[in-house]
Design a protein around this motif. Structure first.
Motif, PDB file in Angstrom:
ATOM      1  N   ARG A  46      -6.760  -1.748   7.576  1.00 62.49           N
ATOM      2  CA  ARG A  46      -5.768  -2.594   8.222  1.00 62.49           C
ATOM      3  C   ARG A  46      -5.363  -2.026   9.579  1.00 62.49           C
TER       4      ARG A  46
ATOM      5  N   TYR B   8       0.854  -1.195   0.000  1.00 65.95           N
ATOM      6  CA  TYR B   8       0.000   0.000   0.000  1.00 65.95           C
ATOM      7  C   TYR B   8       0.878   1.227   0.000  1.00 65.95           C
TER       8      TYR B   8
ATOM      9  N   LEU C 101       0.074   7.014   3.411  1.00 68.21           N
ATOM     10  CA  LEU C 101      -0.179   5.773   4.143  1.00 68.21           C
ATOM     11  C   LEU C 101       0.507   4.652   3.372  1.00 68.21           C
ATOM     12  N   GLU C 102       1.329   3.886   4.081  1.00 69.04           N
ATOM     13  CA  GLU C 102       2.177   2.889   3.423  1.00 69.04           C
ATOM     14  C   GLU C 102       2.129   1.569   4.185  1.00 69.04           C
ATOM     15  N   CYS C 103       2.313   0.471   3.464  1.00 72.48           N
ATOM     16  CA  CYS C 103       2.466  -0.830   4.124  1.00 72.48           C
ATOM     17  C   CYS C 103       3.484  -1.672   3.363  1.00 72.48           C
TER      18      CYS C 103
ATOM     19  N   ILE D 171      -7.344   7.759   9.443  1.00 73.63           N
ATOM     20  CA  ILE D 171      -6.435   7.176  10.432  1.00 73.63           C
ATOM     21  C   ILE D 171      -7.204   7.178  11.745  1.00 73.63           C
TER      22      ILE D 171
ATOM     23  N   PHE E 184      -2.869  -1.647  12.758  1.00 72.78           N
ATOM     24  CA  PHE E 184      -1.453  -1.657  13.132  1.00 72.78           C
ATOM     25  C   PHE E 184      -1.327  -1.280  14.606  1.00 72.78           C
TER      26      PHE E 184
ATOM     27  N   LEU F  97      -8.808  12.236   6.013  1.00 70.88           N
ATOM     28  CA  LEU F  97      -7.916  12.738   4.967  1.00 70.88           C
ATOM     29  C   LEU F  97      -8.677  12.745   3.646  1.00 70.88           C
TER      30      LEU F  97
ATOM     31  N   LEU G  10      -5.578   2.074   9.409  1.00 70.45           N
ATOM     32  CA  LEU G  10      -5.450   2.851   8.173  1.00 70.45           C
ATOM     33  C   LEU G  10      -6.559   2.391   7.237  1.00 70.45           C
TER      34      LEU G  10
ATOM     35  N   TYR H 245      -9.184  -0.160   1.552  1.00 75.32           N
ATOM     36  CA  TYR H 245      -8.089  -0.494   2.482  1.00 75.32           C
ATOM     37  C   TYR H 245      -8.614  -0.407   3.909  1.00 75.32           C
TER      38      TYR H 245
END
Lengths: 96, 96
Positions: free
Chosen positions: B42, A40, A55-57, B7, B44, B93, B55, B40
Protein backbone atom coordinates in the motif's frame (compact mmCIF):
# COMPACT_ATOMS: atom_id res chain seq x y z
CA UNK A 1 -10.00 7.86 1.36
CA UNK A 2 -8.71 9.37 4.58
CA UNK A 3 -6.76 6.29 5.52
CA UNK A 4 -3.83 6.78 7.85
CA UNK A 5 -0.64 4.74 7.84
CA UNK A 6 1.69 4.57 10.80
CA UNK A 7 5.26 3.38 11.14
CA UNK A 8 5.98 3.02 14.86
CA UNK A 9 9.65 2.52 15.74
CA UNK A 10 10.26 0.86 19.09
CA UNK A 11 13.67 0.49 20.70
CA UNK A 12 13.76 -2.37 23.17
CA UNK A 13 16.19 -2.68 26.06
CA UNK A 14 18.85 -5.38 25.60
CA UNK A 15 17.60 -8.63 27.10
CA UNK A 16 13.93 -7.58 27.01
CA UNK A 17 13.28 -8.68 23.43
CA UNK A 18 11.51 -11.94 24.33
CA UNK A 19 9.28 -10.22 26.88
CA UNK A 20 8.46 -7.47 24.38
CA UNK A 21 7.64 -9.95 21.62
CA UNK A 22 5.50 -11.99 24.01
CA UNK A 23 3.34 -8.99 24.91
CA UNK A 24 3.10 -7.99 21.27
CA UNK A 25 1.92 -11.50 20.40
CA UNK A 26 -1.13 -10.73 22.56
CA UNK A 27 -1.56 -7.16 21.34
CA UNK A 28 -1.54 -7.69 17.57
CA UNK A 29 -4.45 -10.18 17.43
CA UNK A 30 -6.42 -8.04 19.92
CA UNK A 31 -6.06 -5.04 17.60
CA UNK A 32 -7.13 -6.98 14.54
CA UNK A 33 -10.05 -8.64 16.33
CA UNK A 34 -11.46 -5.61 18.13
CA UNK A 35 -10.79 -2.59 15.94
CA UNK A 36 -12.99 -2.52 12.84
CA UNK A 37 -11.20 0.65 11.67
CA UNK A 38 -7.81 -1.05 11.67
CA UNK A 39 -6.84 -2.82 8.46
CA UNK A 40 -3.18 -3.66 9.17
CA UNK A 41 -1.07 -4.09 12.28
CA UNK A 42 2.11 -6.11 12.13
CA UNK A 43 5.36 -6.14 14.06
CA UNK A 44 8.70 -6.47 12.29
CA UNK A 45 12.33 -6.39 13.35
CA UNK A 46 14.59 -3.76 11.82
CA UNK A 47 18.17 -4.58 10.88
CA UNK A 48 19.50 -2.72 13.93
CA UNK A 49 19.50 -5.00 16.99
CA UNK A 50 16.68 -4.29 19.43
CA UNK A 51 14.78 -2.08 17.01
CA UNK A 52 11.25 -3.05 15.97
CA UNK A 53 8.84 -1.39 13.57
CA UNK A 54 5.08 -1.75 13.60
CA UNK A 55 3.38 -1.15 10.25
CA UNK A 56 -0.20 -0.01 10.78
CA UNK A 57 -3.16 1.19 8.73
CA UNK A 58 -6.42 2.76 9.92
CA UNK A 59 -9.48 3.82 7.97
CA UNK A 60 -9.43 7.34 9.37
CA UNK A 61 -8.30 9.55 12.25
CA UNK A 62 -11.15 8.34 14.46
CA UNK A 63 -9.86 4.77 14.09
CA UNK A 64 -6.38 5.78 15.28
CA UNK A 65 -7.97 7.43 18.31
CA UNK A 66 -10.05 4.31 18.96
CA UNK A 67 -6.83 2.28 18.85
CA UNK A 68 -5.09 4.42 21.45
CA UNK A 69 -8.17 4.50 23.69
CA UNK A 70 -8.83 0.74 23.52
CA UNK A 71 -8.63 -1.41 26.64
CA UNK A 72 -6.23 -3.86 24.96
CA UNK A 73 -3.85 -1.09 23.91
CA UNK A 74 -3.89 0.53 27.34
CA UNK A 75 -3.47 -2.74 29.21
CA UNK A 76 -0.84 -4.31 26.97
CA UNK A 77 0.86 -0.99 26.22
CA UNK A 78 1.49 -0.67 29.95
CA UNK A 79 3.33 -4.01 29.78
CA UNK A 80 5.34 -2.96 26.72
CA UNK A 81 6.52 0.33 28.14
CA UNK A 82 8.98 -1.15 30.68
CA UNK A 83 10.66 -3.05 27.83
CA UNK A 84 11.46 0.09 25.85
CA UNK A 85 14.79 1.91 25.85
CA UNK A 86 13.30 5.14 24.47
CA UNK A 87 9.89 6.65 23.75
CA UNK A 88 8.25 5.24 20.60
CA UNK A 89 8.84 7.21 17.41
CA UNK A 90 5.61 7.54 15.45
CA UNK A 91 5.65 8.44 11.76
CA UNK A 92 2.20 9.28 10.44
CA UNK A 93 1.42 8.75 6.75
CA UNK A 94 -1.64 9.73 4.76
CA UNK A 95 -3.46 7.87 2.01
CA UNK A 96 -2.03 8.48 -1.46
CA UNK B 1 7.69 -17.38 9.83
CA UNK B 2 10.21 -15.95 7.40
CA UNK B 3 7.96 -13.06 6.41
CA UNK B 4 9.69 -9.98 5.08
CA UNK B 5 8.48 -6.43 5.51
CA UNK B 6 9.59 -3.59 3.28
CA UNK B 7 9.34 0.17 3.67
CA UNK B 8 10.14 1.68 0.27
CA UNK B 9 10.70 5.45 0.30
CA UNK B 10 10.16 7.15 -3.05
CA UNK B 11 10.97 10.81 -3.75
CA UNK B 12 8.94 12.16 -6.64
CA UNK B 13 9.93 15.11 -8.78
CA UNK B 14 7.85 18.26 -8.20
CA UNK B 15 4.92 18.28 -10.61
CA UNK B 16 5.08 14.53 -11.27
CA UNK B 17 2.96 13.50 -8.27
CA UNK B 18 -0.25 12.90 -10.24
CA UNK B 19 1.55 10.84 -12.88
CA UNK B 20 3.29 8.83 -10.19
CA UNK B 21 0.07 8.18 -8.29
CA UNK B 22 -1.69 7.21 -11.52
CA UNK B 23 0.89 4.53 -12.33
CA UNK B 24 0.82 3.30 -8.76
CA UNK B 25 -2.96 2.97 -8.95
CA UNK B 26 -2.34 0.33 -11.62
CA UNK B 27 0.60 -1.29 -9.88
CA UNK B 28 -0.87 -1.89 -6.41
CA UNK B 29 -3.89 -3.97 -7.55
CA UNK B 30 -1.67 -5.91 -9.97
CA UNK B 31 0.63 -6.86 -7.10
CA UNK B 32 -2.22 -7.95 -4.86
CA UNK B 33 -3.97 -9.88 -7.65
CA UNK B 34 -0.96 -11.67 -9.11
CA UNK B 35 1.45 -12.31 -6.26
CA UNK B 36 0.23 -15.03 -3.91
CA UNK B 37 3.30 -14.48 -1.70
CA UNK B 38 2.45 -10.81 -1.14
CA UNK B 39 0.17 -10.05 1.79
CA UNK B 40 0.36 -6.24 1.91
CA UNK B 41 1.24 -3.51 -0.56
CA UNK B 42 0.00 0.00 0.00
CA UNK B 43 1.17 3.46 -0.99
CA UNK B 44 1.13 6.33 1.50
CA UNK B 45 2.27 9.95 1.45
CA UNK B 46 4.84 11.03 4.03
CA UNK B 47 4.61 14.43 5.67
CA UNK B 48 7.45 15.78 3.51
CA UNK B 49 6.10 17.03 0.17
CA UNK B 50 6.79 14.69 -2.73
CA UNK B 51 7.83 11.79 -0.49
CA UNK B 52 5.87 8.53 -0.62
CA UNK B 53 6.27 5.33 1.35
CA UNK B 54 5.12 1.90 0.26
CA UNK B 55 4.45 -0.55 3.11
CA UNK B 56 4.87 -4.11 1.89
CA UNK B 57 4.82 -7.64 3.29
CA UNK B 58 5.88 -10.89 1.64
CA UNK B 59 5.69 -14.47 2.89
CA UNK B 60 9.39 -15.10 2.28
CA UNK B 61 12.46 -14.06 0.31
CA UNK B 62 11.27 -15.96 -2.77
CA UNK B 63 8.10 -13.85 -2.80
CA UNK B 64 10.11 -10.61 -2.81
CA UNK B 65 12.12 -11.96 -5.75
CA UNK B 66 8.90 -12.92 -7.55
CA UNK B 67 7.67 -9.35 -7.00
CA UNK B 68 10.75 -7.77 -8.57
CA UNK B 69 10.73 -10.24 -11.47
CA UNK B 70 7.01 -9.86 -12.25
CA UNK B 71 5.83 -8.46 -15.57
CA UNK B 72 3.62 -5.86 -13.85
CA UNK B 73 6.47 -4.59 -11.68
CA UNK B 74 8.89 -4.39 -14.59
CA UNK B 75 6.39 -2.71 -16.93
CA UNK B 76 4.91 -0.26 -14.43
CA UNK B 77 8.21 0.26 -12.61
CA UNK B 78 9.61 1.53 -15.90
CA UNK B 79 6.83 4.14 -15.92
CA UNK B 80 7.47 5.13 -12.31
CA UNK B 81 11.21 5.63 -12.68
CA UNK B 82 10.99 8.86 -14.74
CA UNK B 83 8.83 10.38 -11.97
CA UNK B 84 11.45 9.88 -9.27
CA UNK B 85 13.88 12.50 -8.03
CA UNK B 86 16.24 9.94 -6.46
CA UNK B 87 16.73 6.18 -6.37
CA UNK B 88 14.23 4.37 -4.12
CA UNK B 89 15.39 3.74 -0.54
CA UNK B 90 14.47 0.22 0.53
CA UNK B 91 14.36 -0.75 4.19
CA UNK B 92 14.04 -4.47 4.73
CA UNK B 93 12.42 -5.81 7.89
CA UNK B 94 12.14 -9.36 9.17
CA UNK B 95 9.26 -11.10 10.92
CA UNK B 96 9.24 -10.65 14.67
Amino acid sequence: MNAIGIIATLRVQPGKEAEFEGVFAELAPAVRANEPGNSYYRLFKAEEAGVYKVLECYDDAAATEAHRASDHFRTLGAKLAPCLAAPPEIERLSAA
